[in-house]
Design a protein around this motif. Structure first.
Motif: not given
Length: 355
Positions: A223-241
């Motif tokens: 399954d391909a998961l799109y989680r933009p809100n999740f990545w946006k909410s964890i910038p310090d520990c894991g949200g970099c693109i």
């Protein structure tokens, strides 16, 4: 690197990559290898991916946060010995760390966070319906208070600063990110721009700040998961693109002194074993060490790998023994073991092919 060594290494890298994508769960993948001098470069992509494709860095982001912390220390704005009470009020700190009946909540330091030896639990892995499981089913939006609540409600692993103890917890880096924002008086993205993105002239590296900012899909099994809100909410520990190409530029700069005084590593090279890869995996001051020369390693290579991995399937490591850098992504949330195994296999290949 001699010509015959280079040719053999290139051949074996091709073979390793083909083996690595045989699993039916690896829908997309990249693998990228360079040496320190820049005269050797190899890369492959799978599933339409290349080293220029956008990917979610997950916990490789912690190296960006670490870069900001080190710069603030060098500027005299921050010390590893600073207590968290300098940056957080009692609403956050009250009762955050009680271990064996003793309250350590106001004794935790910046250094405890950076070295993952605060004793905080792994906030993503706790409970039957833990955050890792919820990510699969919903586009979670998390806040520092969510992490704080989980930490307060669950047992701590040890007293902060206990020698030779480490326990991986994303809460540590979420708190470091908030400290950076306070001292810089700006967003974490602006701090990343100041200390990493602009100095290295990166064009496709960013934190998600608005709805139009792009995030890549992450696979869980098929399954391909799109989680933009999740990545946006964890910038310090894991949200970099970013992309594999730009992560390669970054990881080389991180370990060769371009982003901060290289001598700082003397303070950061104090390691303790972490829970996800016992005996082999260790955590230091903001980065992971894989001890590939020890008896615990079935690969029995010389030296170490230093860098970081991410739960979405990313890895970025430096192999000092051969002056090689490994960056890649298997983009599979359900097959995270590969982010440990592939860098080890890359190091083993380098030992076999390069004298």
């Amino acid at each position: 690197m001699k010509l015959e060594e280079k040719e053999l290494f290139l051949k074996k890298l091709d073979e390793l990559f083909l083996k690595s994508i045989k699993s039916s769960m690896i829908h997309e993948s990249t693998m990228h290898v360079e040496n320190g001098s820049g005269d050797f470069m190899w890369s492959k992509g799978h599933g339409g991916r290349s080293i220029d494709s956008i990917m979610n860095l997950a916990s490789v982001t912690k190296l960006f946060t670490t870069t900001c912390i080190i710069n603030l220390i060098q500027q005299g704005k921050l010390s590893l010995n600073n207590k968290l009470s300098r940056f957080f009020d009692s609403n956050i700190l009250e009762g955050i760390h009680i271990y064996k009946g003793k309250d350590y909540s106001y004794e935790i330091t910046v250094g405890n966070l950076l070295f993952q030896n605060s004793g905080f639990p792994d906030v993503f892995a706790l409970g039957r319906n833990n955050l890792n499981k919820r990510i699969v089913n919903e586009d979670l939006i998390l806040s520092l208070y969510d992490y704080i609540t989980i930490a307060k409600e669950n047992k701590k692993k040890f007293a902060p600063g206990t020698p030779l103890k480490a326990h991986y917890s994303d809460l540590n880096f979420e708190m470091l990110g908030k400290i950076i924002e306070q001292l810089e008086n700006t967003s974490l993205h602006e701090a990343f721009k100041k200390y990493v993105i602009k100095p290295l002239k990166l064009q496709n590296t960013y934190l998600i700040e608005k709805d139009s900012d792009f995030s890549a899909k992450m696979y869980y099994k098929h399954d391909a998961l799109y989680r933009p809100n999740f990545w946006k909410s964890i910038p310090d520990c894991g949200g970099c693109i970013s992309t594999s190409k730009e992560v390669m530029v970054f990881i080389k700069a991180f370990f060769n002194g371009q982003l901060f005084d290289e001598s700082i590593f003397g303070q950061l090279r104090k390691f303790a074993m972490i829970q996800y890869c016992p005996l082999l995996g260790q955590y230091g001051g903001g980065f992971v060490r894989l001890n590939i020369s020890g008896i615990a390693s079935m690969y029995r290579c010389k030296g170490e790998l230093i860098g970081h991995m991410g739960g979405s399937g990313t890895y970025a490591y430096y192999y000092p023994e051969k002056d090689l850098y490994f960056v890649g992504d298997v983009n599979q949330f359900a097959k995270q073991g590969d982010i440990f195994i592939l860098p080890l296999k890359l190091a083993k290949l380098a030992n076999k092919c390069i004298g």
